[in-house]
Design a protein around this motif. Structure first.
Motif, PDB file in Angstrom:
ATOM      1  N   LEU A 266       7.748 -21.709   0.300  1.00 24.31           N
ATOM      2  CA  LEU A 266       6.445 -22.164  -0.176  1.00 24.31           C
ATOM      3  C   LEU A 266       6.443 -23.676  -0.326  1.00 24.31           C
ATOM      4  CD1 LEU A 266       3.683 -21.118  -1.028  1.00 24.31           C
ATOM      5  CD2 LEU A 266       4.532 -20.950  -3.370  1.00 24.31           C
ATOM      6  N   LYS A 267       7.552 -24.236  -0.840  1.00 27.95           N
ATOM      7  CA  LYS A 267       7.661 -25.685  -0.956  1.00 27.95           C
ATOM      8  C   LYS A 267       7.711 -26.338   0.435  1.00 27.95           C
ATOM      9  CE  LYS A 267      10.442 -27.469  -3.972  1.00 27.95           C
ATOM     10  NZ  LYS A 267      11.684 -27.767  -4.721  1.00 27.95           N
ATOM     11  N   ASP A 268       8.470 -25.705   1.339  1.00 29.04           N
ATOM     12  CA  ASP A 268       8.556 -26.263   2.691  1.00 29.04           C
ATOM     13  C   ASP A 268       7.198 -26.222   3.391  1.00 29.04           C
ATOM     14  OD1 ASP A 268      11.201 -26.743   2.304  1.00 29.04           O
ATOM     15  OD2 ASP A 268      11.903 -24.960   3.383  1.00 29.04           O
ATOM     16  N   PHE A 269       6.371 -25.130   3.198  1.00 29.98           N
ATOM     17  CA  PHE A 269       5.053 -24.997   3.848  1.00 29.98           C
ATOM     18  C   PHE A 269       4.095 -26.081   3.366  1.00 29.98           C
ATOM     19  CE2 PHE A 269       0.718 -23.361   3.401  1.00 29.98           C
ATOM     20  CZ  PHE A 269       0.390 -23.234   4.745  1.00 29.98           C
ATOM     21  N   SER A 270       4.056 -26.277   2.040  1.00 27.25           N
ATOM     22  CA  SER A 270       3.120 -27.266   1.495  1.00 27.25           C
ATOM     23  C   SER A 270       3.639 -28.685   1.650  1.00 27.25           C
ATOM     24  CB  SER A 270       2.848 -26.973   0.017  1.00 27.25           C
ATOM     25  OG  SER A 270       4.047 -27.088  -0.728  1.00 27.25           O
ATOM     26  N   ARG A 271       4.963 -28.868   1.704  1.00 27.93           N
ATOM     27  CA  ARG A 271       5.609 -30.173   1.858  1.00 27.93           C
ATOM     28  C   ARG A 271       4.979 -31.191   0.921  1.00 27.93           C
ATOM     29  NH1 ARG A 271       8.845 -30.212   6.481  1.00 27.93           N
ATOM     30  NH2 ARG A 271       9.697 -32.082   5.514  1.00 27.93           N
ATOM     31  N   VAL A 272       4.822 -30.775  -0.301  1.00 25.75           N
ATOM     32  CA  VAL A 272       4.188 -31.665  -1.263  1.00 25.75           C
ATOM     33  C   VAL A 272       4.970 -32.956  -1.448  1.00 25.75           C
ATOM     34  CG1 VAL A 272       5.357 -30.655  -3.264  1.00 25.75           C
ATOM     35  CG2 VAL A 272       3.116 -31.707  -3.549  1.00 25.75           C
ATOM     36  N   ASP A 273       6.243 -32.903  -1.177  1.00 23.08           N
ATOM     37  CA  ASP A 273       7.070 -34.090  -1.321  1.00 23.08           C
ATOM     38  C   ASP A 273       7.164 -34.876  -0.012  1.00 23.08           C
ATOM     39  OD1 ASP A 273       8.364 -31.981  -0.152  1.00 23.08           O
ATOM     40  OD2 ASP A 273      10.352 -32.504  -0.948  1.00 23.08           O
TER      41      ASP A 273
ATOM     42  N   ASP B 166      11.267 -30.831  11.511  1.00 18.80           N
ATOM     43  CA  ASP B 166      11.706 -29.745  12.399  1.00 18.80           C
ATOM     44  C   ASP B 166      10.564 -28.727  12.469  1.00 18.80           C
ATOM     45  OD1 ASP B 166      12.868 -27.733  13.822  1.00 18.80           O
ATOM     46  OD2 ASP B 166      14.540 -27.395  12.428  1.00 18.80           O
ATOM     47  N   LEU B 167       9.872 -28.645  13.611  1.00 20.63           N
ATOM     48  CA  LEU B 167       8.721 -27.746  13.707  1.00 20.63           C
ATOM     49  C   LEU B 167       9.141 -26.287  13.763  1.00 20.63           C
ATOM     50  CD1 LEU B 167       6.224 -29.610  16.084  1.00 20.63           C
ATOM     51  CD2 LEU B 167       6.527 -29.760  13.617  1.00 20.63           C
ATOM     52  N   ASN B 168      10.356 -25.985  14.236  1.00 21.79           N
ATOM     53  CA  ASN B 168      10.836 -24.597  14.186  1.00 21.79           C
ATOM     54  C   ASN B 168      10.938 -24.128  12.738  1.00 21.79           C
ATOM     55  OD1 ASN B 168      10.979 -24.199  16.912  1.00 21.79           O
ATOM     56  ND2 ASN B 168      13.137 -24.787  17.095  1.00 21.79           N
ATOM     57  N   ALA B 169      11.483 -25.004  11.882  1.00 20.81           N
ATOM     58  CA  ALA B 169      11.602 -24.642  10.467  1.00 20.81           C
ATOM     59  C   ALA B 169      10.224 -24.498   9.838  1.00 20.81           C
ATOM     60  CB  ALA B 169      12.418 -25.706   9.734  1.00 20.81           C
ATOM     61  N   GLY B 170       9.314 -25.422  10.188  1.00 22.05           N
ATOM     62  CA  GLY B 170       7.954 -25.315   9.655  1.00 22.05           C
ATOM     63  C   GLY B 170       7.270 -24.034  10.092  1.00 22.05           C
ATOM     64  N   LEU B 171       7.488 -23.622  11.336  1.00 21.23           N
ATOM     65  CA  LEU B 171       6.889 -22.387  11.845  1.00 21.23           C
ATOM     66  C   LEU B 171       7.438 -21.182  11.093  1.00 21.23           C
ATOM     67  CD1 LEU B 171       4.884 -21.445  14.003  1.00 21.23           C
ATOM     68  CD2 LEU B 171       6.783 -21.247  15.600  1.00 21.23           C
ATOM     69  N   ASP B 172       8.775 -21.201  10.813  1.00 23.12           N
ATOM     70  CA  ASP B 172       9.376 -20.090  10.065  1.00 23.12           C
ATOM     71  C   ASP B 172       8.853 -20.028   8.637  1.00 23.12           C
ATOM     72  OD1 ASP B 172      10.873 -18.775  11.922  1.00 23.12           O
ATOM     73  OD2 ASP B 172      12.653 -20.033  11.671  1.00 23.12           O
ATOM     74  N   SER B 173       8.785 -21.195   7.964  1.00 22.73           N
ATOM     75  CA  SER B 173       8.308 -21.193   6.580  1.00 22.73           C
ATOM     76  C   SER B 173       6.853 -20.731   6.511  1.00 22.73           C
ATOM     77  CB  SER B 173       8.468 -22.583   5.962  1.00 22.73           C
ATOM     78  OG  SER B 173       7.650 -23.519   6.639  1.00 22.73           O
ATOM     79  N   THR B 174       6.032 -21.138   7.494  1.00 22.32           N
ATOM     80  CA  THR B 174       4.630 -20.692   7.522  1.00 22.32           C
ATOM     81  C   THR B 174       4.555 -19.189   7.728  1.00 22.32           C
ATOM     82  OG1 THR B 174       3.948 -22.826   8.436  1.00 22.32           O
ATOM     83  CG2 THR B 174       2.412 -20.991   8.674  1.00 22.32           C
TER      84      THR B 174
ATOM     85  N   ALA C 206      12.990 -22.627  21.182  1.00 22.48           N
ATOM     86  CA  ALA C 206      13.909 -23.522  21.887  1.00 22.48           C
ATOM     87  C   ALA C 206      14.325 -24.634  20.919  1.00 22.48           C
ATOM     88  CB  ALA C 206      13.233 -24.104  23.122  1.00 22.48           C
ATOM     89  N   VAL C 207      15.371 -25.363  21.280  1.00 18.37           N
ATOM     90  CA  VAL C 207      15.815 -26.491  20.454  1.00 18.37           C
ATOM     91  C   VAL C 207      14.787 -27.608  20.614  1.00 18.37           C
ATOM     92  CG1 VAL C 207      17.626 -28.191  20.066  1.00 18.37           C
ATOM     93  CG2 VAL C 207      18.226 -25.843  20.702  1.00 18.37           C
ATOM     94  N   LEU C 208      14.225 -28.053  19.484  1.00 19.84           N
ATOM     95  CA  LEU C 208      13.194 -29.084  19.510  1.00 19.84           C
ATOM     96  C   LEU C 208      13.714 -30.370  18.900  1.00 19.84           C
ATOM     97  CD1 LEU C 208      10.048 -27.071  18.296  1.00 19.84           C
ATOM     98  CD2 LEU C 208      10.808 -27.488  20.642  1.00 19.84           C
ATOM     99  N   PRO C 209      13.301 -31.493  19.465  1.00 16.67           N
ATOM    100  CA  PRO C 209      13.667 -32.764  18.833  1.00 16.67           C
ATOM    101  C   PRO C 209      12.829 -32.955  17.566  1.00 16.67           C
ATOM    102  CG  PRO C 209      12.206 -33.165  20.676  1.00 16.67           C
ATOM    103  CD  PRO C 209      12.506 -31.695  20.700  1.00 16.67           C
ATOM    104  N   PRO C 210      13.282 -33.757  16.618  1.00 13.32           N
ATOM    105  CA  PRO C 210      12.454 -34.070  15.447  1.00 13.32           C
ATOM    106  C   PRO C 210      11.133 -34.703  15.906  1.00 13.32           C
ATOM    107  CG  PRO C 210      14.707 -34.811  15.120  1.00 13.32           C
ATOM    108  CD  PRO C 210      14.610 -34.418  16.550  1.00 13.32           C
ATOM    109  N   VAL C 211      10.042 -34.271  15.308  1.00 17.35           N
ATOM    110  CA  VAL C 211       8.700 -34.724  15.688  1.00 17.35           C
ATOM    111  C   VAL C 211       8.129 -35.547  14.555  1.00 17.35           C
ATOM    112  CG1 VAL C 211       6.373 -34.014  16.301  1.00 17.35           C
ATOM    113  CG2 VAL C 211       8.346 -32.735  17.176  1.00 17.35           C
ATOM    114  N   ARG C 212       7.585 -36.726  14.926  1.00 13.68           N
ATOM    115  CA  ARG C 212       6.940 -37.580  13.936  1.00 13.68           C
ATOM    116  C   ARG C 212       5.563 -36.984  13.620  1.00 13.68           C
ATOM    117  NH1 ARG C 212       9.168 -41.262  10.499  1.00 13.68           N
ATOM    118  NH2 ARG C 212       7.645 -42.866   9.930  1.00 13.68           N
ATOM    119  N   CYS C 213       5.338 -36.538  12.369  1.00 14.23           N
ATOM    120  CA  CYS C 213       4.101 -35.832  12.052  1.00 14.23           C
ATOM    121  C   CYS C 213       3.915 -35.761  10.548  1.00 14.23           C
ATOM    122  CB  CYS C 213       4.127 -34.415  12.623  1.00 14.23           C
ATOM    123  SG  CYS C 213       5.424 -33.374  11.898  1.00 14.23           S
ATOM    124  N   ILE C 214       2.751 -35.205  10.149  1.00 15.58           N
ATOM    125  CA  ILE C 214       2.533 -34.800   8.756  1.00 15.58           C
ATOM    126  C   ILE C 214       2.754 -33.305   8.739  1.00 15.58           C
ATOM    127  CG2 ILE C 214       0.882 -34.726   6.852  1.00 15.58           C
ATOM    128  CD1 ILE C 214      -0.515 -37.117   8.044  1.00 15.58           C
TER     129      ILE C 214
END
Length: 696
Positions: free
Chosen positions: A536-543, A551-559, A578-586
């Motif tokens: 839940l903390k990872d999904f909202s990424r309040v910090d 890591d969008l794979n991790a974000g997809l899993d947490s969602t 697949a293995v993804l490079p770190p993505v610059r994003c919010i």
């Protein structure tokens, strides 16, 4: 009567007679001359074979027989009789028969001569029929008709004449004072003048100029006159008279017809009155129109809009406002080519294409376009046009021209301002939606942080206590095992009995086996609670609310873990990461995109289905794909899914903002969303995000 010397000479004499002759002795026909043979249509042999009355028609045979027998017994020539003969061809002929007795070789015989009356009777019948027809024509003619003979006596007075004059035919037939039916004192009627032949001398005195020769019938005359004694208020009659002549051209009578023309004369009188009234009205209207014309001229000349009349593509007249609008100066508008008021041939022809279909049907044209003054300046004018003759719209057309250049300029500025306001409003809506989403995600993050803080402490001491409990229990289970392995006689009886009682009460063997399992499950449950709080903390990424590598794979899993309750009852989830490079994003915003796509996929599945999550990297882009085996979308829905507030869900089930907001977030990250869908074949969304986007 002389007695013939010999039959042969007597018959020869009869043969020379032109009259049809036949001789019989009451029993047989003795002789018939050639004229009789032709008349009856039999030859000599056929006639001699017949009885004396055999050639008569059946209904006349007996009469002929009696007439012949009478001839044989009486002296002298008998009166003639008429009978019908049946000829050899089967036709009937009317014959006048005369008979006289003669002595032939000492024996009495009857000599019959016949005269054919058929043609005479036919002529008589025809004349009678013609007479009856003429009588019916006169009597049944709806036109009142009377006939007088050479003695001026009335011979015909038909029903229409009786109805018109009120005098019945029985009162008038045979009288020579026909005038009594028409006039209060004696005077000749028109038929009398025709019969006397003095109409030319008398018509002027009796009728004035109203009596004239008929243009249709020779020697006939016609008159129109008023008869005050007919009807309540008198009647107008149109009467004609013509002479009746015999075969020698002698005048033997006259015929006169009368027609009631009262209604026609009244209509003519009304028409004359109406014409006089109309002439007076026309005179009044002419004066009014002349006044109106002067007023209209003043109005046209001083109108606040340009008014121009054109014909054959040239100006015929234009008012002062037209001269002012088109900067004519001292140039007269008359004769000015209409093409000179347009900046190009294309504009001139374009107006013709718009105007002709309307004006040729007699309609009025309302149009706006750009025109050109004589000085070359451009005007935006509103045009109202109509034609006097719809069959020839180029022959004469009136145009009303209003200068709307300033209105057009203000209108364009308003349109530009409106477009700017729409764009600003759209950006404000996007910002508001993103702000609401950010606030929602911040609230979720704060809630997650609070939950984590409140839950972590209890979880900590529960976990510690479970570890201590496991440390306390394991030695006790070791002691219990040792006691069970000790021989029964080696233990005091009191200890042995208490141990047996406790074992029977709680089943120490089962407890020793089950308690470690319970401790393992409790520790696993605590781990799952910790994982849910962390997801839940990872999904909202309040910090992590700013741009940073994620890591969008991790974000997809947490969602997926957060929305699993929406998914687990509808579909199996297949992952292909697949293995993804770190993505610059919010990250929190992209997690919101993933959540919308996963929840929509679950909602699209009616029964149990499959949701597939795939990720891959291509060059400097990463692709996150969410597919489902749901109902799919038709083309018209697929075109609108990113519109704000568009939804296919029932009222109250969706806002229509999820995909619109997702589209805005992906655009903000410099990416794009692709969708493939067909009804019944499921849907597949692909989100492309650049690894190092330029923030919008």
């Amino acid at each position: 009567m002389t007695e013939p010397a010999a039959g042969g000479g007597f018959y020869a004499a009869l043969q020379a007679v032109s009259a049809a002759t036949l001789v019989h002795d009451a029993e047989h026909i003795l002789f018939a001359n050639a004229a009789m043979e032709r008349l009856l249509g039999y030859d000599q042999q056929a006639l001699l074979a017949l009885p004396p009355y055999g050639w008569a028609a059946e209904e006349f045979a007996d009469e002929l027989r009696r007439y012949g027998n009478r001839c044989l017994t009486e002296e002298g020539e008998l009166p003639s009789v008429e009978i019908e003969a049946l000829t050899g061809s089967g036709s009937r002929r009317v014959l006048e028969i005369k008979a006289q007795r003669a002595m032939l070789d000492g024996q009495p015989c009857a000599v019959l001569t016949g005269q054919d009356l058929s043609d005479i009777r036919h002529v008589q019948t025809s004349l009678l029929d013609i007479g009856r027809v003429l009588y019916q024509i006169l009597e049944n003619n709806p036109v009142a008709t009377l006939v007088i003979d050479k003695s001026h006596r009335v011979t015909h007075w038909n029903a229409a004449c009786a109805q018109l004059t009120g005098r019945d035919a029985t009162d008038m037939l045979g009288r020579d004072d026909t005038w009594r039916a028409f006039y209060p004192e004696a005077r000749p009627v028109l038929a009398d003048l025709i019969l006397d032949g003095n109409i030319e001398q008398e018509r002027q005195r009796l009728y004035g100029r109203r009596c004239n020769p008929s243009p249709h019938i020779a020697n006939a005359y016609e008159v129109e006159g008023f008869f005050p004694n007919f009807g309540r208020g008198g009647r107008w009659l149109y009467f004609t008279a013509a002479p009746l002549v015999d075969v020698h051209g002698e005048v033997v009578g006259a015929i006169e017809t009368l027609q009631d023309i009262t209604r026609r004369r009244e209509a003519e009188e009304e028409l004359r009155q109406h014409r006089n009234e109309l002439e007076n009205m026309i005179a009044d209207r002419t004066a009014e129109l002349l006044s109106t014309h002067h007023e209209l001229e003043a109005f046209l000349e001083n109108a606040s809009v340009g008014i121009v009349a054109t014909a054959h593509e040239r100006v015929q007249r234009g008012n002062k406002k037209f001269v002012e609008m088109f900067e004519l100066g001292d140039v007269s508008p008359h004769g000015l080519p209409t093409r000179s008021m347009f900046k190009s041939d294309e504009d001139f022809e374009a107006l013709g294409k718009v105007a002709y279909p309307v004006l040729s049907q007699g309609g009025s044209l309302l149009h706006e376009m750009e025109v050109c003054t004589l000085a070359g300046n451009l005007l935006w004018v509103q045009i109202i046009a109509y034609v006097a003759n719809p069959a020839d719209p180029t022959a004469g057309t009136w145009w009303l021209l209003q200068d709307r250049t300033e209105v057009r300029r203000v209108q364009r500025e308003l349109e530009l301002n409106y477009e700017r306001i729409k764009q600003t409003n759209s950006r404000l809506e996007d910002a508001q939606n993103q702000l609401l989403q950010s606030e929602k995600m911040a609230s979720i993050g704060q809630l997650a942080a609070g939950v984590a803080h409140e839950i972590n402490n209890p979880i900590g001491f529960v976990s510690s206590n479970l570890g201590s409990l496991r440390g306390y229990v394991e030695p006790l289970f070791g002691l219990l095992t040792l006691l069970k392995k000790t021989p029964a006689d080696a233990l005091p009886s009191a200890v042995r009995e208490e141990l047996a009682r406790v074992d029977a009460a709680v089943d120490l063997g089962f407890v020793q086996e089950d308690l470690p399992l319970l401790l393992d499950e409790s520790e696993e449950g605590l781990s799952r609670v910790k994982k849910i709080v962390q997801d839940l903390k990872d999904f909202s990424r309040v910090d992590h609310a700013d741009w940073q590598d994620a890591d969008l794979n991790a974000g997809l899993d947490s969602t997926l873990n957060v929305v699993m309750n929406e998914v687990k009852y509808k579909a199996e989830v297949h992952k292909d990461y697949a293995v993804l490079p770190p993505v610059r994003c919010i990250a929190a915003q992209l997690n919101q995109v993933f959540m919308n796509l996963i929840v929509n996929a679950a909602h699209a599945i009616v029964e149990r289905g499959t949701i597939t999550l795939k990720t891959r990297a291509e060059d400097e882009w990463v692709c996150i794909e969410v597919g489902d085996t749901g109902c799919g979308m038709p083309e018209e829905v697929k075109r609108r899914i990113f519109e704000p507030f568009f939804t296919t869900k029932p009222v109250g089930k969706g806002t229509g903002l999820g995909l619109s907001l997702s589209f805005s977030i992906v655009q903000k990250h410099g990416g794009r969303i692709e969708v493939d869908s067909e009804p019944g074949a499921g849907t597949r969304f692909r989100v492309w995000i650049p690894v190092q986007p330029v923030p919008a």
